[in-house]
Structures are given as structure tokens and as C-alpha cells.
Design an enzyme around this catalytic site. Structure first.
Site, PDB file in Angstrom:
ATOM      1  N   CYS A 141       0.778  -1.243   0.000  1.00  0.00           N
ATOM      2  CA  CYS A 141       0.000   0.000   0.000  1.00  0.00           C
ATOM      3  C   CYS A 141       0.813   1.299   0.000  1.00  0.00           C
ATOM      4  O   CYS A 141       0.745   2.097  -0.926  1.00  0.00           O
ATOM      5  CB  CYS A 141      -0.922   0.021   1.221  1.00  0.00           C
ATOM      6  SG  CYS A 141      -1.882  -1.463   1.478  1.00  0.00           S
ATOM      7  N   HIS A 196      -2.719   6.286   4.867  1.00  0.00           N
ATOM      8  CA  HIS A 196      -1.570   5.371   4.944  1.00  0.00           C
ATOM      9  C   HIS A 196      -0.270   5.962   4.412  1.00  0.00           C
ATOM     10  O   HIS A 196       0.568   5.265   3.849  1.00  0.00           O
ATOM     11  CB  HIS A 196      -1.877   4.056   4.247  1.00  0.00           C
ATOM     12  CG  HIS A 196      -1.176   2.898   4.903  1.00  0.00           C
ATOM     13  ND1 HIS A 196      -1.205   1.611   4.410  1.00  0.00           N
ATOM     14  CD2 HIS A 196      -0.409   2.850   6.024  1.00  0.00           C
ATOM     15  CE1 HIS A 196      -0.501   0.818   5.194  1.00  0.00           C
ATOM     16  NE2 HIS A 196      -0.006   1.548   6.189  1.00  0.00           N
TER      17      HIS A 196
END
Length: 482
Positions: A71, A127
Site C-alpha cells: 500500500c 496510509h
């Protein structure tokens, strides 16, 4: 003679006037989390994604669009146009307790778009670090943020690792027990309803879906009653719930009269996670590997500016290309020193890709859980060292427990000196290692990989900090501890 020249110049001016004077498009950039290559209807008819399929076929499916194995590195590339290994973000992902974030000296895409007059909104997963406020979305170019800072959380109670994690801009938000995918779609619809359509808008929509934990309202998983494994039924239900959300947002764009003026980009951030029912078949491997199954993304472009429809675009695109490409589509001038290449002309006209090579990743911090290094040049791909966990070809309904026999997460030693070479034109699913047959090509690609390796920034992967504890901040993961 002079008159005819003037007429010719005038005709040329008129011919190009619509393109030159066209107003900047609205831009909707959708990211699906841990989304498998084989988990979309336009590749796998057993998957129910009618809204994604319709949008993809109204534009171009990107058949060679690449991202990072996990990610954080991909998201950093989307925002900065820079390879993760030049940002210190190449090793796994940013963990909740780590005092780090995407480097603050890199300008994010939304800041550049704001300079062009865009309203900018982020909805969903961040994130990219949050230990100080300067790391968070509204300090990095977004007018608004609605979502969570970390990498995964419960879809209903909006918490992870002992802390709550949801924000409306800077304000903590308590869970109501509603499924988060529905929350994101509702906020997107609200923003669209209130937006002044005469002003260009950039909406970054990184869905939580379909990252684990595997959770979805039962009505969606019930749509897959013929699927044998419960985890796969739930995962596919999550895919369809996300598709429904995208359909609702598409309707909102149409209701507002903005749909025809909106460029839509859709991409996964990495391949499907094998242990959580994601599937990339027939590609090899999945999330956490530099094999194609971990890095070749389900992606498409459609809408404003895209001149070809119902087309599978073969040209290479990498995650680093999206920042300069979107900026160019918005009327900006990308920085030519970026790793990313401005591919807007190639995409809007379905022309030849401007990219001929890219780096999958370079990670020197052992164990290289998500793979050590890999490069593609033309049709050839070289994997140098450990390729990451889950290295096989996995069928859609395979029982997860069966996979652990194939995996040794910690023992990367047998791969330290191993090279694998594949011709992706002839062998896109990486069945045949050509390294012994073509040592000259291995040498060429290894030399190019070493050129990039000289530019590496050591991985910024600090130990967990006790200062991060949500108990210090009313139970929420909160900036201000680094």
C-alpha cells in the site's frame, strides 16, 4: 499569397481552439485496496461489478498498469511521482506506531492542483503517515479529508490496533456501526451536491475496500452463494459493495451535470492478498511479491479527454506516472525531473506509451518481505533476489490454509544470489525462467538495476514508539508525537 497564408494560419488556430480553450476537467481518482487482477467483471464474469465494467468499457482498460507490491509505496508514488526507494518508503508499509511519514519535502499532487484553481478532497484511506499534523491530508494539499490515517481497520467500529481511527478533517469521529464503504460514498455524494460545478474539482477516493478484515453486509456476500469458501464469498461481496458505491457516486456526478466533464482514473494499489481471498489468476503471486500478481494493477481511464472507448490499452504505465499525468490533464506543467512520465497525450489519444522501463522496487532492508528488487526493460523482467511471499499461481476458490505450505515468510536466504528472467510478452504469467538461457540479457538488466540502486534512500522503518499510544489521545490515533 499573404492572404492565403493568413487563412491557413487561421484555419489551424480554429482546428486546435477547442483543445486549447477547453476548461480543466473534474478529476475522480479511485484507488481499490488489495484488489485482485481476477476480481473484476470485465475479466471474470462471475464477479459482479456492473458499474466498474461500464465505466471501464466507456474508456480504456489499462492492461499494463503497474504499482508497488504493497500500500504505502504505491500511494506515495501516486502523490509524488517519485519511486518509493527514493523516499525511504520501500520496506513494507508505515505501521501505526512508527514516527515517520511520506517525506515532507516532496510536493503532493493536490497542492499542485490547488495552484491551478482546483477544489481538492480526499475520502478514505491515507496510509502515508500521521505522527505529526504536517503529514496529514489537509496539510498536504487537500481542502477536506474524511477517512482514516492507518492501513487497515474494522469496517464497522473504525478501529485498529487498540485505537479508533476516523477523522472529518482534523476532528475525531466515533463509529456508528455503519459499513465504511457506505460512509465514503455518502460523503462523496454530499461534496458533489455542494460543489460549484464551474470550479474544477479533484476527488481522491482511496476506498478501504477490499483490504482485510473481510467484512461486508450479508446481502452482498449472499450474491455469491455458489462460491465454496466463506472468505471468498465475503471478499467478493466487498467487491460488489464497492462497485455499488462507485455507481452511486457516478449517479451523483450525472445529477450534478458534472459527469461528462470528469476524468475518471481507477487503479488498485497492489495485487490481491492471497491469504485474504484476493485472486490474481492467471498471474503469478500476489500482494507482497514483485511478481506480476502483486504489481500489475486492475486499472482504467474514462471520461473527459479520453478519445477511445471499449479498448484495452497495452502501453506500460507505472504508479509514478499518475502524478504528472493527472497534473497535465488538469492543464499543469509537470516537473521533468520526476521519476514519473507525463502520459496524458498517450492516454487521451490511445497513443504509444512513453514508458519503456520501470523499477518494481529496490529494498535492501532484510528480510525483504515484499521482495528485494526487480526491473522491467521492454519485454524483459529481471527479479534480483527474494521475490516476496506467495510465489505460485492460485485458483480463485483455493482454501487459504492450503497456502501456508507454499510459503516461508522469513527464510529468504536461498534467493540472495538468485536471478529470474522472464519475457512478459511471450510469458505474461511468469512460468519460464530464462536467466540461464539469456545471461547477456540478465547482465544488461542487472547493470540498469544497479544504476537505479545508486539512487536509493535507506528505508525509513523505525521501531515502534510508545508515544503513539491512542490512550494518550482519548482513544484515537492522533498526530503530535513525533
Amino acid at each position: 499569397m499573404e492572404t492565403s497564408v493568413s487563412v491557413f494560419v487561421f484555419c489551424i488556430f480554429i482546428h486546435f481552439l477547442p483543445y486549447v480553450s477547453a476548461k480543466p476537467p473534474h478529476i475522480l481518482f479511485i484507488v481499490a485496496d488489495d484488489y485482485g487482477w481476477n476480481d473484476v467483471g470485465f475479466r471474470n464474469p462471475s464477479v459482479l461489478t456492473p458499474n466498474i465494467d461500464k465505466l471501464a468499457r466507456s474508456g480504456m482498460i489499462l492492461n499494463s498498469s503497474y504499482v508497488m507490491p504493497v500500500c504505502t509505496p504505491s500511494r506515495n508514488s501516486f502523490m509524488t511521482g517519485q519511486y518509493a526507494f527514493k523516499s525511504g518508503l520501500q520496506h513494507i508499509v508505515i505501521l501505526p506506531q512508527q514516527a515517520t511519514c511520506a517525506p515532507l519535502n516532496n510536493t503532493f499532487l493536490p497542492k499542485k492542483l490547488k495552484e491551478l484553481g482546483y477544489a481538492t478532497h480526499a475520502i478514505g484511506k491515507w496510509h502515508l503517515g500521521f505522527c505529526k499534523w504536517e503529514c496529514t491530508p489537509t496539510y498536504r494539499g487537500f481542502d477536506t479529508f474524511y477517512g482514516y490515517y492507518n492501513g487497515a481497520e474494522d469496517y464497522y467500529n473504525l478501529s485498529i490496533a487498540g485505537g479508533k481511527d476516523f477523522r472529518d478533517n482534523r476532528t475525531p469521529v466515533n463509529a456508528t456501526g455503519e459499513y465504511s464503504t457506505i460512509l465514503y460514498a455518502r460523503r462523496a455524494e454530499s461534496i458533489l451536491k455542494d460543489h460549484d460545478a464551474s470550479k474544477p474539482m479533484y476527488m481522491y477516493l482511496p476506498f478501504q475496500s477490499v483490504h482485510e478484515p473481510l467484512q461486508v453486509p450479508q446481502k452482498y456476500s449472499d450474491m455469491y452463494s455458489k462460491v465454496h469458501t466463506e472468505s471468498r464469498r465475503t471478499y467478493l461481496g466487498m467487491v460488489t459493495a464497492m462497485d455499488e458505491a462507485i455507481g452511486n457516486i457516478t449517479k451523483a456526478l450525472k445529477t450534478k451535470g458534472m459527469f461528462n466533464d470528469t476524468l475518471i482514473v481507477f487503479t488498485a494499489d497492489n495485487g490481491g492478498w492471497i491469504t485474504y481471498a484476493g485472486n490474481n489468476y492467471p498471474l503469478r503471486g500476489g500482494k507482497t511479491t514483485v511478481f506480476e500478481g502483486g504489481t500489475r494493477a486492475t486499472a482504467f481511464v474514462s471520461g473527459a479527454g479520453i478519445q477511445k472507448s471499449n479498448y484495452v490499452y497495452p502501453g506500460m504505465i507505472h504508479a509514478v506516472d499518475w502524478m504528472p499525468t493527472v497534473l497535465s490533464a488538469a492543464g499543469g506543467t509537470p516537473d521533468p525531473t520526476l521519476d514519473g512520465i507525463d502520459q496524458w497525450d498517450s492516454l487521451r489519444t490511445a497513443g504509444e506509451s512513453k514508458r519503456t522501463e520501470f523499477i518494481y522496487n529496490i529494498d535492501d532492508l532484510r528480510p525483504e518481505i515484499c521482495g528485494h528488487a526487480a526491473i522491467r526493460m521492454g519485454d524483459y523482467k529481471l527479479i534480483d533476489g527474494y521475490p516476496g511471499a506467495f510465489q505460485d499461481w492460485y485458483k480463485p476458490d483455493q482454501v487459504v490454509s492450503d497456502l501456508y505450505e507454499d510459503v516461508s515468510l522469513n527464510d529468504t536466504r536461498p534467493f540472495f544470489d538468485k536471478m529470474m528472467l522472464f519475457n512478459l510478452k511471450d510469458d505474461p504469467n511468469e512460468h519460464v525462467d530464462l536467466s540461464k538461457k539469456h545471461p547477456d540479457i540478465v547482465k544488461k538488466l542487472k547493470s540498469r538495476l544497479e544504476y537505479y540502486h545508486k539512487q536509493i534512500v535507506p528505508a525509513n522503518f523505525p521501531k515502534n514508539s510508545a508515544s503513539s499510544a491512542p490512550t494518550n489521545y482519548g482513544g484515537f490515533w492522533t498526530p503530535g508525537w513525533c
